[in-house]
Enzyme design. Structure first.
Site, PDB file in Angstrom:
ATOM      1  N   THR A  12      55.516  33.082   2.711  1.00 51.22           N
ATOM      2  CA  THR A  12      54.414  33.414   3.621  1.00 51.22           C
ATOM      3  C   THR A  12      53.879  34.819   3.387  1.00 51.22           C
ATOM      4  O   THR A  12      52.917  35.229   4.036  1.00 51.22           O
ATOM      5  CB  THR A  12      54.849  33.287   5.093  1.00 51.22           C
ATOM      6  OG1 THR A  12      55.956  34.169   5.334  1.00 51.22           O
ATOM      7  CG2 THR A  12      55.247  31.858   5.429  1.00 51.22           C
ATOM      8  N   GLY A  13      54.484  35.564   2.465  1.00 48.50           N
ATOM      9  CA  GLY A  13      54.023  36.905   2.157  1.00 48.50           C
ATOM     10  C   GLY A  13      52.921  36.895   1.113  1.00 48.50           C
ATOM     11  O   GLY A  13      52.504  35.848   0.602  1.00 48.50           O
ATOM     12  N   LEU A  59      67.649  34.367   4.474  1.00 46.44           N
ATOM     13  CA  LEU A  59      68.449  35.119   3.509  1.00 46.44           C
ATOM     14  C   LEU A  59      69.679  35.751   4.152  1.00 46.44           C
ATOM     15  O   LEU A  59      70.595  36.182   3.458  1.00 46.44           O
ATOM     16  CB  LEU A  59      67.594  36.202   2.845  1.00 46.44           C
ATOM     17  CG  LEU A  59      66.586  35.689   1.811  1.00 46.44           C
ATOM     18  CD1 LEU A  59      65.613  36.807   1.417  1.00 46.44           C
ATOM     19  CD2 LEU A  59      67.302  35.150   0.578  1.00 46.44           C
ATOM     20  N   GLN A  83      62.682  42.609   3.914  1.00 48.58           N
ATOM     21  CA  GLN A  83      62.011  43.562   4.804  1.00 48.58           C
ATOM     22  C   GLN A  83      61.506  44.627   3.846  1.00 48.58           C
ATOM     23  O   GLN A  83      62.258  45.474   3.396  1.00 48.58           O
ATOM     24  CB  GLN A  83      62.986  44.138   5.829  1.00 48.58           C
ATOM     25  CG  GLN A  83      62.362  45.004   6.921  1.00 48.58           C
ATOM     26  CD  GLN A  83      61.544  46.203   6.433  1.00 48.58           C
ATOM     27  OE1 GLN A  83      60.298  46.153   6.404  1.00 48.58           O
ATOM     28  NE2 GLN A  83      62.217  47.261   6.029  1.00 48.58           N
ATOM     29  N   SER A  84      60.215  44.567   3.502  1.00 48.74           N
ATOM     30  CA  SER A  84      59.726  45.317   2.356  1.00 48.74           C
ATOM     31  C   SER A  84      58.946  46.576   2.698  1.00 48.74           C
ATOM     32  O   SER A  84      58.375  47.201   1.804  1.00 48.74           O
ATOM     33  CB  SER A  84      58.839  44.403   1.493  1.00 48.74           C
ATOM     34  OG  SER A  84      57.750  43.921   2.251  1.00 48.74           O
ATOM     35  N   SER A 125      61.743  46.630  -7.372  1.00 40.49           N
ATOM     36  CA  SER A 125      60.684  47.503  -6.864  1.00 40.49           C
ATOM     37  C   SER A 125      60.681  48.836  -7.591  1.00 40.49           C
ATOM     38  O   SER A 125      61.734  49.338  -8.011  1.00 40.49           O
ATOM     39  CB  SER A 125      60.888  47.740  -5.368  1.00 40.49           C
ATOM     40  OG  SER A 125      60.035  48.757  -4.888  1.00 40.49           O
ATOM     41  N   GLU A 127      60.342  51.436  -6.069  1.00 40.53           N
ATOM     42  CA  GLU A 127      61.051  52.333  -5.157  1.00 40.53           C
ATOM     43  C   GLU A 127      62.499  52.551  -5.597  1.00 40.53           C
ATOM     44  O   GLU A 127      63.163  53.464  -5.110  1.00 40.53           O
ATOM     45  CB  GLU A 127      61.020  51.779  -3.734  1.00 40.53           C
ATOM     46  CG  GLU A 127      59.641  51.802  -3.082  1.00 40.53           C
ATOM     47  CD  GLU A 127      59.150  53.214  -2.754  1.00 40.53           C
ATOM     48  OE1 GLU A 127      59.991  54.107  -2.530  1.00 40.53           O
ATOM     49  OE2 GLU A 127      57.923  53.412  -2.718  1.00 40.53           O
ATOM     50  N   TYR A 149      65.331  50.892   1.789  1.00 40.97           N
ATOM     51  CA  TYR A 149      64.729  49.785   1.044  1.00 40.97           C
ATOM     52  C   TYR A 149      64.981  49.937  -0.451  1.00 40.97           C
ATOM     53  O   TYR A 149      65.390  48.984  -1.126  1.00 40.97           O
ATOM     54  CB  TYR A 149      63.223  49.723   1.323  1.00 40.97           C
ATOM     55  CG  TYR A 149      62.481  48.747   0.428  1.00 40.97           C
ATOM     56  CD1 TYR A 149      62.582  47.377   0.637  1.00 40.97           C
ATOM     57  CD2 TYR A 149      61.686  49.196  -0.626  1.00 40.97           C
ATOM     58  CE1 TYR A 149      61.913  46.478  -0.186  1.00 40.97           C
ATOM     59  CE2 TYR A 149      61.015  48.301  -1.451  1.00 40.97           C
ATOM     60  CZ  TYR A 149      61.122  46.950  -1.225  1.00 40.97           C
ATOM     61  OH  TYR A 149      60.467  46.063  -2.040  1.00 40.97           O
ATOM     62  N   LYS A 153      67.197  47.466  -2.909  1.00 36.01           N
ATOM     63  CA  LYS A 153      66.637  46.831  -4.097  1.00 36.01           C
ATOM     64  C   LYS A 153      67.443  47.154  -5.359  1.00 36.01           C
ATOM     65  O   LYS A 153      67.516  46.344  -6.282  1.00 36.01           O
ATOM     66  CB  LYS A 153      65.177  47.239  -4.272  1.00 36.01           C
ATOM     67  CG  LYS A 153      64.224  46.485  -3.350  1.00 36.01           C
ATOM     68  CD  LYS A 153      64.259  44.989  -3.658  1.00 36.01           C
ATOM     69  CE  LYS A 153      63.315  44.193  -2.817  1.00 36.01           C
ATOM     70  NZ  LYS A 153      63.385  42.735  -3.118  1.00 36.01           N
ATOM     71  N   HIS A 179      51.730  46.528  -5.860  1.00 36.10           N
ATOM     72  CA  HIS A 179      50.667  45.570  -6.127  1.00 36.10           C
ATOM     73  C   HIS A 179      50.099  45.075  -4.800  1.00 36.10           C
ATOM     74  O   HIS A 179      50.823  44.761  -3.863  1.00 36.10           O
ATOM     75  CB  HIS A 179      51.142  44.425  -7.014  1.00 36.10           C
ATOM     76  CG  HIS A 179      52.476  43.863  -6.673  1.00 36.10           C
ATOM     77  ND1 HIS A 179      53.666  44.500  -6.956  1.00 36.10           N
ATOM     78  CD2 HIS A 179      52.813  42.701  -6.069  1.00 36.10           C
ATOM     79  CE1 HIS A 179      54.680  43.752  -6.555  1.00 36.10           C
ATOM     80  NE2 HIS A 179      54.184  42.663  -5.998  1.00 36.10           N
ATOM     81  N   ARG A 184      47.517  41.627   1.545  1.00 34.95           N
ATOM     82  CA  ARG A 184      48.537  42.626   1.855  1.00 34.95           C
ATOM     83  C   ARG A 184      48.602  42.811   3.369  1.00 34.95           C
ATOM     84  O   ARG A 184      47.590  42.753   4.069  1.00 34.95           O
ATOM     85  CB  ARG A 184      48.162  43.948   1.183  1.00 34.95           C
ATOM     86  CG  ARG A 184      49.240  45.009   1.200  1.00 34.95           C
ATOM     87  CD  ARG A 184      50.477  44.559   0.473  1.00 34.95           C
ATOM     88  NE  ARG A 184      51.124  45.640  -0.263  1.00 34.95           N
ATOM     89  CZ  ARG A 184      52.419  45.688  -0.528  1.00 34.95           C
ATOM     90  NH1 ARG A 184      53.222  44.720  -0.106  1.00 34.95           N
ATOM     91  NH2 ARG A 184      52.928  46.665  -1.244  1.00 34.95           N
TER      92      ARG A 184
END
Length: 337
Positions: A12-13, A59, A83-84, A125, A127, A149, A153, A179, A184
């Protein structure tokens, strides 16, 4: 010949919706995992709702993952759920780690336990690089994450590598740089800017509050990046890749392009709010995707300027359709598809 099956977490993202479209076009049976909730958050996939199958799982719940993989037995698994939001990860670090780090472990272990012969993609990511040791960053650049986060990752990346090496699972991890798209979430800086620009242009807002304007990022179009995800799983051997445009822009430049797209000067509308600053900032991120270009034949097609224009135009349509400038309208979902 049986259709290939794909299983997507985070369907759904933003990325999940673009990936589902690509896979459906290629003839896949697409299964998307969603969490049980009192309300559905399926706006980004409503236009393809009848073409895929949504299944309940989480998850954070290993038993549900085992049951789904045992039942579906997919050919390809794309782990896009997390949870991004980097800033929010400081507020809910334990939940962020449980989903983004241990969630990856649970999913990989479900593949191992159920004996599912599939190919696995882990959404890493930029990050993970955090306080960078070199610019641009490559697959060999050391990680130094600066947020819960980013730390989560890094775990997800290394557990993917570990299961590839220890259990011979075809598992790939991508260090995807920022991206964006009209899909978004409004909480992310690019969409926050383009949506507020649209509201200001339509007379529904006057000011935009921002944090650090000097942060620099490598921004690309989400549709280009999900194409790379699929290509990675079609290779003869699994590997890890940086996905990036190789071009860096500051938040200030983002403001200039977005306001400029509607003929406004950003300085007249932007205010700085110290509460929006991160406890530990990542100043510059810029990726070198030469490995992906050479081995996968992948290159991003949409430029930064085209991306921001696309998002501003979609948000103008969204704001005008909504009337009051609030909510996530269908216009933004369909734009850029």
């Amino acid at each position: 010949m049986a259709r290939r099956k794909a299983f997507i977490t985070g369907i759904t993202g933003q990325d999940g919706s673009y990936l589902a479209e690509i896979l459906l076009e290629k003839g896949y049976e697409v299964y998307g995992m969603i969490r049980r909730s009192s309300s559905f958050n399926t706006a980004r996939i409503d236009h393809i709702f009848g073409e895929l199958e949504l299944v309940f799982g989480d998850l954070g719940d290993g038993s549900s993952l085992n049951q789904l993989l045992r039942t579906i037995r997919p050919d390809e698994v794309y782990n896009l759920g997390a949870q991004s939001h980097v800033r929010v990860s400081f507020d809910i670090p334990e939940y962020t780690a449980d989903v983004a780090a241990l969630g990856t472990l649970r999913l990989l272990d479900a593949i191992r336990e159920e004996g599912v012969r599939c190919r696995f993609y882990e959404a890493g990511s930029s990050e993970m690089f955090g306080q960078v040791r070199e610019t641009p960053q490559t697959e060999e650049t050391p990680f130094h994450p600066r947020s819960p986060y980013g730390v989560a990752k890094v775990f997800g990346h290394y557990i993917t590598v570990n299961y590839r090496e220890s259990h011979r699972i075809f598992a790939c991890s991508a260090m995807g740089f920022n991206h964006e798209s009209p899909r978004r979430g409004l909480e992310f800086v690019t969409r926050k800017v383009t949506h507020e620009v649209a509201k200001i242009k339509c007379g529904l807002a006057k000011k935009l509050t921002m944090g650090n304007l000097d942060a620099k990022r490598d921004w690309g179009f989400a549709g280009d990046y999900v194409r790379a995800m699929w290509i990675m799983l079609q290779q003869a051997e699994p590997d890890d890749y940086v996905l990036a445009t190789g071009k860096m822009h500051s938040v200030r430049e983002l403001l200039e392009f977005a306001f400029g797209a509607v003929g406004l000067h950003w300085e007249k509308h932007v205010e700085i709010d110290p509460k929006l600053l991160r406890p530990a900032e990542v100043d510059c991120l810029c990726g070198n995707a030469s490995k992906a270009r050479e081995k996968l034949g992948w290159e991003p097609e949409v430029t930064f300027e085209e991306l921001i224009k696309m998002m501003v135009e979609a948000d103008l349509e969204t704001v005008r359709a909504a009337g009051n400038g609030n909510g996530y309208a269908v216009a933004a979902v369909r734009s850029g598809a």
